[in-house]
Design a protein around this motif. Structure first.
Motif, PDB file in Angstrom:
ATOM      1  N   HIS A 193      93.568 -74.725  56.185  1.00 53.40           N
ATOM      2  CA  HIS A 193      92.999 -75.962  55.664  1.00 53.40           C
ATOM      3  C   HIS A 193      93.442 -77.190  56.443  1.00 53.40           C
ATOM      4  O   HIS A 193      94.392 -77.150  57.207  1.00 53.40           O
ATOM      5  CB  HIS A 193      93.319 -76.134  54.176  1.00 53.40           C
ATOM      6  CG  HIS A 193      94.742 -76.466  53.863  1.00 53.40           C
ATOM      7  ND1 HIS A 193      95.719 -75.513  53.667  1.00 53.40           N
ATOM      8  CD2 HIS A 193      95.362 -77.664  53.707  1.00 53.40           C
ATOM      9  CE1 HIS A 193      96.866 -76.100  53.400  1.00 53.40           C
ATOM     10  NE2 HIS A 193      96.688 -77.416  53.420  1.00 53.40           N
ATOM     11  N   THR A 194      92.708 -78.264  56.201  1.00 58.74           N
ATOM     12  CA  THR A 194      93.017 -79.586  56.720  1.00 58.74           C
ATOM     13  C   THR A 194      93.132 -80.510  55.525  1.00 58.74           C
ATOM     14  O   THR A 194      92.330 -80.414  54.586  1.00 58.74           O
ATOM     15  CB  THR A 194      91.886 -80.095  57.649  1.00 58.74           C
ATOM     16  OG1 THR A 194      91.838 -79.249  58.796  1.00 58.74           O
ATOM     17  CG2 THR A 194      92.118 -81.523  58.088  1.00 58.74           C
ATOM     18  N   MET A 195      94.115 -81.420  55.560  1.00 62.89           N
ATOM     19  CA  MET A 195      94.289 -82.379  54.470  1.00 62.89           C
ATOM     20  C   MET A 195      93.912 -83.768  54.948  1.00 62.89           C
ATOM     21  O   MET A 195      94.315 -84.189  56.026  1.00 62.89           O
ATOM     22  CB  MET A 195      95.738 -82.383  53.978  1.00 62.89           C
ATOM     23  CG  MET A 195      95.977 -83.279  52.766  1.00 62.89           C
ATOM     24  SD  MET A 195      96.332 -85.004  53.122  1.00 62.89           S
ATOM     25  CE  MET A 195      98.069 -84.937  53.435  1.00 62.89           C
ATOM     26  N   LEU A 222      89.224 -77.620  52.695  1.00 60.26           N
ATOM     27  CA  LEU A 222      89.502 -79.038  52.862  1.00 60.26           C
ATOM     28  C   LEU A 222      90.330 -79.498  51.677  1.00 60.26           C
ATOM     29  O   LEU A 222      89.927 -79.324  50.525  1.00 60.26           O
ATOM     30  CB  LEU A 222      88.205 -79.842  52.946  1.00 60.26           C
ATOM     31  CG  LEU A 222      88.361 -81.344  53.125  1.00 60.26           C
ATOM     32  CD1 LEU A 222      89.034 -81.663  54.466  1.00 60.26           C
ATOM     33  CD2 LEU A 222      87.003 -82.034  53.034  1.00 60.26           C
ATOM     34  N   GLU A 223      91.487 -80.058  51.957  1.00 58.74           N
ATOM     35  CA  GLU A 223      92.359 -80.596  50.918  1.00 58.74           C
ATOM     36  C   GLU A 223      92.235 -82.112  50.945  1.00 58.74           C
ATOM     37  O   GLU A 223      92.458 -82.744  51.975  1.00 58.74           O
ATOM     38  CB  GLU A 223      93.811 -80.189  51.178  1.00 58.74           C
ATOM     39  CG  GLU A 223      94.799 -80.782  50.214  1.00 58.74           C
ATOM     40  CD  GLU A 223      96.245 -80.439  50.574  1.00 58.74           C
ATOM     41  OE1 GLU A 223      97.138 -80.956  49.898  1.00 58.74           O
ATOM     42  OE2 GLU A 223      96.469 -79.676  51.541  1.00 58.74           O
ATOM     43  N   LEU A 224      91.858 -82.697  49.821  1.00 57.70           N
ATOM     44  CA  LEU A 224      91.796 -84.142  49.692  1.00 57.70           C
ATOM     45  C   LEU A 224      92.987 -84.586  48.861  1.00 57.70           C
ATOM     46  O   LEU A 224      93.155 -84.136  47.730  1.00 57.70           O
ATOM     47  CB  LEU A 224      90.490 -84.577  49.016  1.00 57.70           C
ATOM     48  CG  LEU A 224      89.197 -84.153  49.702  1.00 57.70           C
ATOM     49  CD1 LEU A 224      87.988 -84.614  48.890  1.00 57.70           C
ATOM     50  CD2 LEU A 224      89.123 -84.686  51.123  1.00 57.70           C
ATOM     51  N   CYS A 225      93.825 -85.434  49.421  1.00 55.56           N
ATOM     52  CA  CYS A 225      95.024 -85.915  48.732  1.00 55.56           C
ATOM     53  C   CYS A 225      94.767 -87.333  48.238  1.00 55.56           C
ATOM     54  O   CYS A 225      94.528 -88.248  49.030  1.00 55.56           O
ATOM     55  CB  CYS A 225      96.229 -85.891  49.672  1.00 55.56           C
ATOM     56  SG  CYS A 225      97.737 -86.514  48.896  1.00 55.56           S
ATOM     57  N   LEU A 262      94.759 -69.078  49.911  1.00 63.20           N
ATOM     58  CA  LEU A 262      95.559 -68.996  51.130  1.00 63.20           C
ATOM     59  C   LEU A 262      95.162 -67.836  52.029  1.00 63.20           C
ATOM     60  O   LEU A 262      95.700 -67.675  53.106  1.00 63.20           O
ATOM     61  CB  LEU A 262      97.049 -68.919  50.789  1.00 63.20           C
ATOM     62  CG  LEU A 262      97.596 -70.162  50.085  1.00 63.20           C
ATOM     63  CD1 LEU A 262      99.060 -69.974  49.718  1.00 63.20           C
ATOM     64  CD2 LEU A 262      97.413 -71.411  50.950  1.00 63.20           C
ATOM     65  N   ASN A 263      94.187 -67.044  51.569  1.00 64.38           N
ATOM     66  CA  ASN A 263      93.739 -65.909  52.372  1.00 64.38           C
ATOM     67  C   ASN A 263      92.338 -66.140  52.932  1.00 64.38           C
ATOM     68  O   ASN A 263      91.653 -65.206  53.290  1.00 64.38           O
ATOM     69  CB  ASN A 263      93.775 -64.620  51.546  1.00 64.38           C
ATOM     70  CG  ASN A 263      93.721 -63.395  52.415  1.00 64.38           C
ATOM     71  OD1 ASN A 263      94.238 -63.394  53.525  1.00 64.38           O
ATOM     72  ND2 ASN A 263      93.071 -62.355  51.936  1.00 64.38           N
TER      73      ASN A 263
END
Length: 163
Positions: A15-17, A80-83, A74-75
Motif C-alpha cells: 500500500h501507499t499512504m 491506498l491508505e488515507l490518513c 496485508l496479503n
C-alpha cells in the motif's frame, strides 16, 4: 546479507499512504470517481486511517465482508491508505499537505490507475467535474492523463492496453 531465511520473490508492494485534509471528500473521490471501495478503517487518538482498494483485487474474497477483507489486507497489492489527522478539515489555518510536485518540495509524484478505456474515462471525469492536471490531448504523451484528488495529489490515468 542477513542469514535469516526470506524469499524476496514472495514480497508484494502492499500500500501507499496519503495524508488527507477531509476524509469524507477524499473517500468520496476515490470511491465515486475511481471506483475503489473503503474496506477497513483504524483509529488512533488523533487520526484515523482508511484503507481503500479496487474490489477485484480481493480475488475470491471480493464479496466478503469488510471484516474478512481486512484480514487479507496485508496479503494483497494495490491498497491506498488515507490518513486523516482529526481537525484538519475544519481548521482555517491549515494550509494543506504538500503533494510532492511543487518546485520547493519535489519528491513524491503521483499514484497511477489503469482504466479499460482512456477516452471514456476522461469523458466520465469531465461529467463528474474532476480537475485535470493534464489531458491526453495535451503535451507529447497522448496516452495518459493526470487528474487531481481533493488534496491536490496527482493521479495518473492510463489505458490498460496501449493503442
Amino acid at each position: 546479507m542477513s542469514s535469516s531465511a526470506t524469499n524476496t520473490a514472495t514480497y508484494k508492494f502492499n500500500h501507499t499512504m496519503l495524508r488527507v485534509r477531509d476524509h469524507v471528500k477524499s473517500i468520496k473521490f476515490y470511491e465515486e470517481v475511481l471506483g475503489m471501495k473503503k474496506f477497513h478503517e483504524s483509529s488512533g487518538s488523533d487520526f484515523t486511517n482508511y484503507f481503500l482498494a479496487f474490489p477485484g483485487g480481493f480475488g475470491d474474497k471480493a464479496d466478503a465482508s469488510d471484516e474478512e477483507k481486512a484480514k487479507v489486507q496485508l496479503n494483497r497489492e494495490g491498497v491506498l491508505e488515507l490518513c486523516h489527522n482529526h481537525g484538519t478539515e475544519s481548521d482555517p489555518s491549515f494550509k494543506g499537505y504538500v503533494s510532492g510536485n511543487e518546485d520547493e518540495h519535489k519528491g513524491f509524484g503521483h499514484i497511477a490507475v489503469t482504466v479499460d478505456n482512456l477516452e471514456a474515462a476522461v469523458k466520465r471525469f469531465d461529467e463528474l467535474g474532476v480537475k485535470f492536471k493534464k489531458r491526453p490531448e495535451e503535451g507529447r504523451m497522448r496516452h495518459i492523463a493526470f487528474i487531481y484528488d481533493p488534496d491536490g495529489y496527482w493521479v495518473e490515468i492510463l489505458a490498460q492496453q496501449r493503442p
